[in-house]
Write a protein that holds these residues in place. Sequence first.
Motif, short mmCIF file in Angstrom:
data_model
loop_
_atom_site.label_atom_id
_atom_site.label_comp_id
_atom_site.label_asym_id
_atom_site.label_seq_id
_atom_site.Cartn_x
_atom_site.Cartn_y
_atom_site.Cartn_z
N ILE A 1 0.80 -1.22 -0.06
CA ILE A 1 -0.04 -0.10 -0.07
C ILE A 1 0.83 1.13 -0.06
CG2 ILE A 1 -1.82 -1.29 1.17
CD1 ILE A 1 -0.90 0.30 3.95
N GLY A 2 2.21 1.05 -0.03
CA GLY A 2 3.12 2.19 -0.02
C GLY A 2 3.30 2.95 1.23
N ALA A 3 3.01 2.22 2.15
CA ALA A 3 3.43 2.85 3.65
C ALA A 3 4.96 2.65 3.98
CB ALA A 3 2.24 2.05 4.47
N THR A 4 5.58 1.94 3.29
CA THR A 4 7.10 1.55 3.78
C THR A 4 7.83 1.57 2.58
OG1 THR A 4 8.39 0.28 5.17
CG2 THR A 4 6.74 -0.97 3.86
N GLY A 5 9.18 1.79 2.68
CA GLY A 5 9.88 1.47 1.75
C GLY A 5 10.37 0.00 1.39
N TYR A 6 11.33 -0.20 0.39
CA TYR A 6 11.70 -1.58 -0.08
C TYR A 6 12.82 -1.75 0.85
CZ TYR A 6 16.04 0.68 -2.09
OH TYR A 6 17.26 1.14 -2.23
N LEU A 7 13.69 -0.94 1.25
CA LEU A 7 14.65 -1.21 2.18
C LEU A 7 14.20 -2.06 3.41
CD1 LEU A 7 17.06 1.71 2.30
CD2 LEU A 7 17.25 -0.48 1.09
N ASP A 8 12.92 -1.27 4.22
CA ASP A 8 12.17 -2.42 5.06
C ASP A 8 12.01 -3.73 4.76
OD1 ASP A 8 12.75 -0.16 6.75
OD2 ASP A 8 10.93 0.77 6.56
N LEU A 9 11.29 -3.80 3.63
CA LEU A 9 10.83 -5.23 3.13
C LEU A 9 12.00 -5.97 2.71
CD1 LEU A 9 8.65 -6.90 1.93
CD2 LEU A 9 8.82 -5.79 -0.20
N LEU A 10 13.24 -5.70 2.26
CA LEU A 10 14.16 -6.37 1.80
C LEU A 10 14.66 -7.02 3.25
CD1 LEU A 10 16.21 -4.50 -0.91
CD2 LEU A 10 14.71 -6.72 -0.99
N ASP A 11 14.75 -6.26 4.30
CA ASP A 11 15.23 -6.47 5.60
C ASP A 11 14.64 -7.46 6.21
OD1 ASP A 11 17.50 -5.89 7.81
OD2 ASP A 11 15.59 -5.58 8.95
N ALA A 12 13.09 -7.28 6.20
CA ALA A 12 12.43 -8.27 6.81
C ALA A 12 12.46 -9.54 5.96
CB ALA A 12 10.84 -7.80 6.65
N GLU A 13 12.43 -9.53 4.71
CA GLU A 13 12.60 -10.86 3.81
C GLU A 13 13.74 -11.73 4.32
OE1 GLU A 13 12.31 -9.89 -0.20
OE2 GLU A 13 9.89 -9.87 -0.30
N ARG A 14 14.90 -10.79 4.40
CA ARG A 14 16.21 -11.34 4.88
C ARG A 14 16.30 -12.09 6.22
NH1 ARG A 14 19.02 -7.26 4.71
NH2 ARG A 14 19.33 -7.37 2.23
N SER A 15 15.77 -11.56 7.11
CA SER A 15 15.31 -11.86 8.47
C SER A 15 14.53 -13.24 8.57
CB SER A 15 15.01 -10.60 9.24
OG SER A 15 15.71 -9.63 9.48
#
Length: 582
Positions: free
Chosen positions: A517-531
Motif C-alpha cells: 500500500i506504499g506505507a513503507t520503503g523497499y529497504l524495510d521489506l528487504l530487511d524483513a525478507e532477509r530476516s
Amino acid sequence: MPGPGRVYWIAQPVHGRTQLTPVAISSATGHPRLSGPPEPRSSSGRLRSLKFIELESILFRHGIPPSGTTRVMALTQLRFVSPTTAVRMFALAACMFMLGCAVGPDYRRPDAPRVDRYTARPLPDATVKAEAADGDAQRFLKGRDVPQHWWTSFGNAELDRRVRMALEHSPSMASAQSALRQAQENAMAAGGALFPALDAGAGAAREKLSAAQLGTPGGVRPFTLFNASVNVRYTLDLFGGVRRGIEASRAQSDVQKARLDSTYLTLAGNVVTASLQEASLREQIRATRQIIDMQRKTLAITERQQEIGASSFLDTLAIRAQLGTSEAALPPLRARLAAVRNQLATYLGVTPAQLQAAPVTLDAVELPRAVPVSLPSRLVEQRPDIRAASAQLHAASAEVGVATAAMLPQITLSGSGGSQALSAGDLFSAGTRAWSLGLNLTQPLFHGGALLHGKRAAQAALDQATANWQQTVLVAFQNVADALDALQYDAQTLAAQAVAERAASQRLALAREQYRIGATGYLDLLDAERSDQQARIALVQARAARLTDTAALYTALGGGWRNKTRTTPPAAPAHASSTASN
C-alpha cells in the motif's frame, strides 16, 4: 643301549641273498669291528625282519667314537624301552603338564572411572520445552540401557527399512563378519597345540653301501628300503606358553566380535544421521523455495508500482538482487542433498544409480521424548570400542606369558610306529614291525638377546594396550557428555529460534502489506525478507540438530548391542566351506 661288549649284525644283499655280518664294539677303543664270518640267511634272498639304525648317530649319542658310518640290524642285543616303561613315561609327562603353571600376568580389566555422572554439572530430569515442531521436552531416564533397535524410537518406517537394508547388504558388515570368523578359526587352530600331533608317512629309499662303510672287502649290491609309519609328537605345556597363546587368540576373537558390534552400531548411526541430514536439507530447500516465491511476488508488485511511478527503478533492481541471492542458495543445498543421498547409497550397499529410497522429511520423524542414559559403570561393558580395547589388552597380557615361556625349558615327547621291509609287499608282515619313543628337553641358553628383548617388547605392548584402553574410555565418556550437553542446548536453541522465526514471519507479513500500500520503503521489506529467510533456515537446522544429537547419544552409549541375543556371526558363504579337517 648300544655300547662296548654288544654284538650287532650288518644286513646286506649279496647275489640275491641277504648276508648277515656280526659286528662288535671294542671294549678298549669303542670302535665297531667284525666279530665273525658272514652268515647267509633266507633262501629267497630277502630278510623279512629288518630294523635299520644309524650306528654312527647311536654311538655318538653315547659317547663312543665310531670308526665309520654303517647300517646295522639290531637283534636281541639292542634294548629298546618296553611298552610298560613307555606308558609310565607318558603318565609322568601328563602329571607334569597338569601341575604346570602359566607364567605371565593374569588378565584383569582396569577399573572404570569412579564417577556417578557424565557431565560436569548434574544432569536435569528433562530438557526445556519449545513452542515449535519437535519442541517437546526430552526426559532423561537415568540408569536405563539403550534398546537394541534404538532407531525405531524415531517412529519412521522408511528409516527402519534403511537401517535393516544397510545391516543386511553393506560390504562393511560382510567384512567385519569375515574378520570375526577368521579370528574364531585362528583361536580354534591355536587350541590344537594342546593335543599331540599325529602324522602318517610312507617312503622308499634306494641305497648302495660301499665296502669302506661296511669295513669288509668286496662290493655290495644296491637295495631298496620301504617304510610306512605313524609319528606322534607332543610338547608339554609346563609353563603355560601354549595356554597363554590360546588365551591371546581367543582374546583376538573377542576383539573382532566387539569390532563387529561396533560396525553394526556405526553403520546404523551413519544411516540415521544421513537420513536426518537428508530430511533437514529437503526442509531447507522447501523453505528457500517458499522465500523465492514470495520474493517473486514482491518483484511483480514492485514492477507494477514502477510502471505507475509509485516506485523507482532502483527499488526494482534491489528486489531483483535479493531474489537472485535467494535463488543462488538453492544449488548448494541441492548439491549437499545429492552428496548425502550418494553417501546413503554406499551405506546401504548399492550404487547411487541403484538407490531406491523414499524421501524422509522432518515432519515424518518423531523426536524421542524419553531418552535412556546408562550408568557410567555400564558404559565400559556395553560400548563396543571399549570392549575391543579390553580384549586387546587381554591379548597383550597373554602375549607377555608367551614371551616369558619361550625363555624356559621345553619338554617334547615323540614316538613312532610302523613297518620297514626290503619290498613294499612285505610291509606290515610278520617281523617287520618297528617303533620308537623319545623324550627331549630343551633349555634356551643364547639366542643373541632375541628372547629377552621379545619379552620386553611384549611388556611394552601391554603398557601400550593399557594406555589405549584408558584413552578409549576417556573419549567414550567425552562423547556421552557432549551428546547430553548438546541435547540440553539444542532444546534451548530450538525454543529461542522458534520465537525468532515467529517474530520474523509476522514482521515480514506486516512489511509486505505496508509495502503493497506504499506505507513503507523497499529497504524495510528487504530487511524483513532477509530476516525471515535466515530465521526459517535456522529453525529447520535447530530441529534437525535435536534429532541428530539424540541419535549421537544412542551411539555414544553403545547402542544396545551388548544386549543382542545373537552371539555368532552369520554362516560363511557356501563357496567358503572346507572339505577337510586337519
